[in-house]
Design an enzyme around this catalytic site. Structure first.
Site, mmCIF file in Angstrom:
data_model
loop_
_atom_site.group_PDB
_atom_site.id
_atom_site.type_symbol
_atom_site.label_atom_id
_atom_site.label_comp_id
_atom_site.label_asym_id
_atom_site.label_seq_id
_atom_site.Cartn_x
_atom_site.Cartn_y
_atom_site.Cartn_z
ATOM 1 N N ARG A 1 0.863 -1.185 0.000
ATOM 2 C CA ARG A 1 0.000 0.000 0.000
ATOM 3 C C ARG A 1 0.891 1.224 0.000
ATOM 4 N NH1 ARG A 1 -5.110 0.025 3.966
ATOM 5 N NH2 ARG A 1 -5.424 -1.985 2.958
ATOM 6 N N SER B 1 -8.201 -0.036 0.169
ATOM 7 C CA SER B 1 -9.335 -0.155 1.092
ATOM 8 C C SER B 1 -10.034 1.173 1.354
ATOM 9 C CB SER B 1 -8.863 -0.811 2.386
ATOM 10 O OG SER B 1 -9.969 -1.131 3.186
ATOM 11 N N HIS B 2 -10.007 1.619 2.600
ATOM 12 C CA HIS B 2 -10.764 2.820 2.998
ATOM 13 C C HIS B 2 -9.915 4.091 2.907
ATOM 14 C CE1 HIS B 2 -8.841 0.661 6.210
ATOM 15 N NE2 HIS B 2 -8.555 1.828 6.733
ATOM 16 N N ASP C 1 -13.258 -0.571 -1.006
ATOM 17 C CA ASP C 1 -13.202 -1.826 -1.763
ATOM 18 C C ASP C 1 -14.311 -2.804 -1.378
ATOM 19 O OD1 ASP C 1 -12.040 -2.182 0.765
ATOM 20 O OD2 ASP C 1 -10.830 -3.873 0.071
ATOM 21 N N ASP D 1 -15.315 -4.215 1.577
ATOM 22 C CA ASP D 1 -15.267 -5.281 2.573
ATOM 23 C C ASP D 1 -15.721 -4.854 3.972
ATOM 24 O OD1 ASP D 1 -13.009 -3.799 3.073
ATOM 25 O OD2 ASP D 1 -11.601 -5.490 3.010
ATOM 26 N N LYS E 1 -13.577 -10.213 4.385
ATOM 27 C CA LYS E 1 -14.770 -9.665 5.012
ATOM 28 C C LYS E 1 -15.641 -9.088 3.900
ATOM 29 C CE LYS E 1 -11.878 -5.837 6.494
ATOM 30 N NZ LYS E 1 -10.765 -5.766 7.412
HETATM 31 C C1 G1P Z 1 -7.114 -1.898 11.326
HETATM 32 C C2 G1P Z 1 -8.221 -2.540 12.131
HETATM 33 C C3 G1P Z 1 -8.199 -4.045 11.927
HETATM 34 C C4 G1P Z 1 -8.286 -4.374 10.436
HETATM 35 C C5 G1P Z 1 -7.203 -3.622 9.682
HETATM 36 C C6 G1P Z 1 -7.338 -3.812 8.170
HETATM 37 O O1 G1P Z 1 -5.862 -2.375 11.766
HETATM 38 O O2 G1P Z 1 -8.113 -2.233 13.499
HETATM 39 O O3 G1P Z 1 -9.262 -4.633 12.635
HETATM 40 O O4 G1P Z 1 -8.139 -5.742 10.221
HETATM 41 O O5 G1P Z 1 -7.286 -2.221 9.960
HETATM 42 O O6 G1P Z 1 -8.577 -3.359 7.691
HETATM 43 P P1 G1P Z 1 -4.919 -1.604 12.828
HETATM 44 O O7 G1P Z 1 -4.677 -0.219 12.272
HETATM 45 O O8 G1P Z 1 -5.689 -1.531 14.118
HETATM 46 O O9 G1P Z 1 -3.676 -2.433 12.934
HETATM 47 ZN ZN ZN Z 2 -11.629 -2.371 2.818
#
Ligand code: G1P
Ligand code: ZN
Length: 543
Positions: free
Chosen positions: A22, A113-114, A279, A281, A376
């Site tokens: 990423r 992703s987000h 994306d 999920d 997910k």
């Molecule tokens: C964060 C979320 C975790 C998720 C991940 C990827 O990770 O807390 O549950 O699986 O994003 O989407 P973290 O930044 O806490 O390591």
């Molecule tokens: Zn995502």
């Protein structure tokens, strides 16, 4: 068409996690950068000659260019066929579905992703294996070490493949098939949920809003929710995928899904609101004036699974990440099911699902899923809720309150301190660790501390051990305070403080979560010195 071997140099890159690479677009765009990564993947995933690769992404900026590069390299490397989503689109769960259904060798999913998208924002690429799930660590380690020695990549000189028209064409010896990105996924959803019941619910005047956040789920939601299920046009908000997500942050939470939240907590509120991320999920579930925590959502799906055709015969077990509230554990206990507590991150669920040990799984961070794919799945969670609402004919709030009545309420909140100095963050966790010996037996926030530890997990399937997965203070009544450092933050360190208190008394279940947890929040600060050590007087984000 001739295969070209382009000489290149190893690239110095951070170790890709199981979620792949990423990066900022401008980093990935550097000469040979993407090619080096893709070739490193192809050099690390075994014999795929003649086999199928799935390719697609969330439609963000650079998606199309990256796909053209990948197609030419896949042809040069000897894949038999590539299935690519029309317009380059495939949500992450849909990609997982397509890999499984077409028995592909694997797939390359393009997404961050987000995270925001655009020329100055993020892009990502990850490899998923034949079971449809993210490549396990053994594979990502191979990919990583290959990036350190790579000296050539293979490609073909060819025109770009048209991605907007469904159909097949040849690229050298390889076939490229542009597929409808929604069809296989929609068919899978139809096999799991009672679409007739949901259609009747919507025909009877039940109203909902789905916020696609200008990201990948727009086309999926339009076909499934407005098309197959007959919801009125306009039910899907922000349904046009945009390369920059219209400048937004496609993360379905109370902060970023603001337009939806404004509707659901305002005068125009409808019966049900939901959103998904870049994306596709993640998911957020809302009722009229009501937020369902992801932890409660998982527990409620599990408790109501037998109402839903795909899960009618029962579920094998439930898994949740450690910081996710224990609401699901209470359902598992009541139903006589196994419940697994894994470290944060989706990869731990895959082993349990492949071994048939769990059917449903979820994380507090808006991720819920089941063994129908190996990612997910945001829309799946939305359809699961709709199916339950169609059967029970009650409001979201009533379903949640009745759940608390039966199982007790796990008050829950996550406080994020973002961009904290890394040494200060480490010191916060260490200060708690230093008290592991003295805390048990003490009274804290009116409760007795029972046990403290650094969470460690032994995978029951492959025996692998993951240590230091979060600092925990566990109370005798089931309440918990957890400190964890984010593994995904980009600038400085992010401390996540997770707070949970269990309330079996129905009379006391109606409080605001922050109020109900106020003593725990104060105790967490006192023990860790969080504010003093970080110089912050409040969290950056409260969920
Ligand atoms: C964060 C979320 C975790 C998720 C991940 C990827 O990770 O807390 O549950 O699986 O994003 O989407 P973290 O930044 O806490 O390591
Ligand atoms: Zn995502």
């Amino acid at each position: 068409m001739e295969v070209q071997s382009v000489s290149t140099t190893p690239f110095d890159d951070q170790r890709p996690g199981t979620s792949g690479l990423r990066k900022k677009v401008r980093v990935l765009r550097q000469r040979h950068y993407l090619e080096n990564f893709v070739q490193s993947v192809f050099d690390s995933i075994g014999d795929f000659r003649g086999r199928t690769l799935v390719v697609g992404g969330d439609g963000r900026y650079y998606n199309r260019q990256a796909i053209q590069t990948i197609l030419k390299m896949a042809a040069a490397n000897g894949f038999g066929k590539v299935l690519v989503g029309q317009g380059g689109i495939l949500s992450t769960p849909a990609a997982s579905c397509v890999i499984r259904k077409h028995q592909a060798h694997g797939g390359l999913i393009l997404s961050a992703s987000h995270n925001p998208g655009g020329p100055d924002e993020d892009f990502g690429i990850k490899y998923n294996i034949a079971n449809g799930g993210p490549a396990p660590e053994a594979v990502t380690e191979k990919i990583f070490s290959r990036t350190r020695t790579i000296d050539r990549y293979l490609t073909v000189a060819a025109d770009d493949v048209p991605l907007d028209v469904i159909g097949a064409c040849a690229l050298g010896e390889m076939q490229v098939e542009v597929i409808d990105p929604v069809a296989d996924y929609a068919e899978l959803m139809q096999s799991l949920f009672d679409f007739d019941a949901i259609r009747r619910l919507l025909a009877d005047g039940f109203r909902m809003k789905f916020d696609a956040m200008h990201a990948v789920t727009g086309p999926y939601a339009r076909v499934i929710i407005e098309g197959m299920l007959g919801a009125p046009q306009g039910t899907v908000m922000h349904g046009e995928p945009k390369e920059d997500f219209a400048g937004g942050h496609p993360d379905p939470n109370l902060t970023y899904a603001k337009d939806l939240v404004d509707i659901m907590f305002g005068e125009q509120a409808v019966d049900f609101g939901a959103a998904s991320d870049g994306d596709g999920d993640r998911n957020m579930i809302l009722g009229r004036n009501f937020f369902v925590t992801p932890s409660d959502s998982l527990a409620i799906l599990a408790a109501n699974a037998e109402q839903v055709p795909g899960y009618r015969d029962g579920i094998a077990g439930i898994a949740r990440s450690m910081p996710t509230s224990a609401a699901a554990d209470r359902v598992a206990a009541a139903l006589g099911l196994d419940c697994y507590e894994t470290p944060t991150g989706w990869k731990f669920f895959g082993n349990l699902m492949d071994a048939g040990k769990v059917t449903l799984c979820g994380e507090e961070s808006f991720g819920t899923g089941s063994d129908h794919v190996r990612e997910k799945d945001g829309l799946w969670a939305v359809l699961f809720w709709l199916n339950i609402l169609a059967v029970r004919k009650q409001s979201v709030a009533t379903i949640v309150r009745e759940h608390w009545q039966r199982f007790g309420r796990n008050y829950y909140s996550r406080h994020d301190y973002e961009g904290v100095d890394a040494d200060a963050a480490a010191a916060v966790l260490q200060r708690v660790r230093d008290q592991f010996g003295t805390l048990p037996g003490q009274q804290l926030a009116g409760r007795t501390v029972q046990h403290c530890d650094d969470f460690a997990y032994t995978d029951p399937v492959d025996g692998s051990v993951s240590e230091n997965q979060g600092v925990r203070i566990l109370f005798a009544d089931g309440s918990r305070i957890i400190f964890r450092l984010s593994g995904t933050g980009t600038s400085g360190a992010t401390i996540r403080l997770y707070l949970e208190s269990y309330e079996p008394d129905v009379q006391k279940q109606g409080q605001d979560a922050q109020q109900a947890l106020a003593d725990m929040i104060a105790a967490a600060d006192a023990i860790s010195g969080l504010r003093e050590l970080t110089g912050r007087d409040r969290p950056t984000v409260i969920t």
